[in-house]
Structure formats: C-alpha cells, structure tokens
Design a protein around this motif. Sequence first.
Motif, PDB file in Angstrom:
ATOM      1  N   VAL A  85       0.854  -1.181   0.000  1.00  0.00           N
ATOM      2  CA  VAL A  85       0.000   0.000   0.000  1.00  0.00           C
ATOM      3  C   VAL A  85       0.894   1.236   0.000  1.00  0.00           C
ATOM      4  CG1 VAL A  85      -1.685   1.293   1.363  1.00  0.00           C
ATOM      5  CG2 VAL A  85      -1.821  -1.195   1.248  1.00  0.00           C
ATOM      6  N   LEU A  86       0.605   2.181  -0.900  1.00  0.00           N
ATOM      7  CA  LEU A  86       1.362   3.422  -0.981  1.00  0.00           C
ATOM      8  C   LEU A  86       0.535   4.554  -0.380  1.00  0.00           C
ATOM      9  CD1 LEU A  86       3.748   5.158  -1.997  1.00  0.00           C
ATOM     10  CD2 LEU A  86       2.518   5.356  -4.166  1.00  0.00           C
ATOM     11  N   ILE A  87       1.098   5.223   0.616  1.00  0.00           N
ATOM     12  CA  ILE A  87       0.446   6.378   1.226  1.00  0.00           C
ATOM     13  C   ILE A  87       1.296   7.599   0.916  1.00  0.00           C
ATOM     14  CG2 ILE A  87      -0.300   7.464   3.372  1.00  0.00           C
ATOM     15  CD1 ILE A  87      -0.804   4.674   4.498  1.00  0.00           C
ATOM     16  N   ASP A  88       0.741   8.517   0.132  1.00  0.00           N
ATOM     17  CA  ASP A  88       1.420   9.772  -0.178  1.00  0.00           C
ATOM     18  C   ASP A  88       1.121  10.762   0.937  1.00  0.00           C
ATOM     19  OD1 ASP A  88       2.773   9.420  -2.702  1.00  0.00           O
ATOM     20  OD2 ASP A  88       0.787   9.219  -3.606  1.00  0.00           O
ATOM     21  N   LEU A  89       2.175  11.262   1.564  1.00  0.00           N
ATOM     22  CA  LEU A  89       2.012  12.211   2.658  1.00  0.00           C
ATOM     23  C   LEU A  89       2.016  13.628   2.113  1.00  0.00           C
ATOM     24  CD1 LEU A  89       4.522  10.614   5.195  1.00  0.00           C
ATOM     25  CD2 LEU A  89       2.033  10.342   5.120  1.00  0.00           C
ATOM     26  N   VAL A 108       3.535  -1.441   3.744  1.00  0.00           N
ATOM     27  CA  VAL A 108       3.150  -0.041   3.660  1.00  0.00           C
ATOM     28  C   VAL A 108       4.368   0.785   3.260  1.00  0.00           C
ATOM     29  CG1 VAL A 108       2.307   1.954   4.949  1.00  0.00           C
ATOM     30  CG2 VAL A 108       1.326  -0.301   5.375  1.00  0.00           C
ATOM     31  N   ILE A 109       4.159   1.648   2.262  1.00  0.00           N
ATOM     32  CA  ILE A 109       5.179   2.599   1.828  1.00  0.00           C
ATOM     33  C   ILE A 109       4.642   3.995   2.121  1.00  0.00           C
ATOM     34  CG2 ILE A 109       6.483   3.540  -0.119  1.00  0.00           C
ATOM     35  CD1 ILE A 109       6.010   0.770  -1.503  1.00  0.00           C
ATOM     36  N   LEU A 110       5.415   4.779   2.871  1.00  0.00           N
ATOM     37  CA  LEU A 110       5.078   6.174   3.120  1.00  0.00           C
ATOM     38  C   LEU A 110       5.960   7.017   2.212  1.00  0.00           C
ATOM     39  CD1 LEU A 110       4.927   6.286   7.031  1.00  0.00           C
ATOM     40  CD2 LEU A 110       3.054   5.903   5.418  1.00  0.00           C
TER      41      LEU A 110
END
Length: 121
Positions: free
Chosen positions: A42-46, A72-74
């Motif tokens: 899962v990619l979460i763009d901050l 998870v990728i931040l």
Amino acid sequence: MIFVTALSDDPLDGRLSLGEAIASAAAGSTIGFDFDVTSGPVLIDLASPLIFAAGRNLVIDGDIDGNATADVILRAAPSAGPAITVKSGATVTLSNIVLDAAFAATSGTPVPGTAGANGQN
C-alpha cells in the motif's frame, strides 16, 4: 490496536487516515493498517508531515499480512519538508514500513535514517 482504513486525510469520509490515527491514539497504542495487499504494498502519499508530539509513544506496524515484511510505503511530498517529526518527549517505533523520498526530524532538526528513511531511495 487502531487500524488505518484511508489513504488520505478526509475527516468527512468516515474512514481513518494515518494522520488521524496518530492524532487520536492514546500513548502506548499500536497503529496498524487494514488494506488488501494481495496485489502489492500500500502506498500512502504524505501531503504534510506526520507529527508526533511529546507524550505520543506509539508503534506503527506496516505488516498487514503477518509475514514480517513491509506492506506499507510512506512517500513524502517533495516540498512538504520532513516526512516525520518526532518532538522531544515522544517515542515512535516504525516497524515494517518503507520510507520513500523521506527524511525525519526531531524537534525540527533533520535526522538522516537508514533503509530509505534518508531520501536516498
């Protein structure tokens, strides 16, 4: 355990983002993620930094499927500043999380990390 169910902050969507989970978690809490990872991480763009205030002693675990690997990728926005800011008096443990194009800061001072936490990946 508190579970993140949204990829972005939208207080009206009825789901919980990582930023919202951090803000609402009690000291000593563990934050996990509730996403399907059968097709990959899962990619979460901050859009803005994750800020851990004094007393925010949290564990964030990105192993969704229980296989002891990061799911998870931040990813930090290029102009957002540090992806993570840990204020004096806070303790944060990131487990099974990949930081992409990110750096962290303690009380506003950038701190290079390892394995992707220093913006090298």
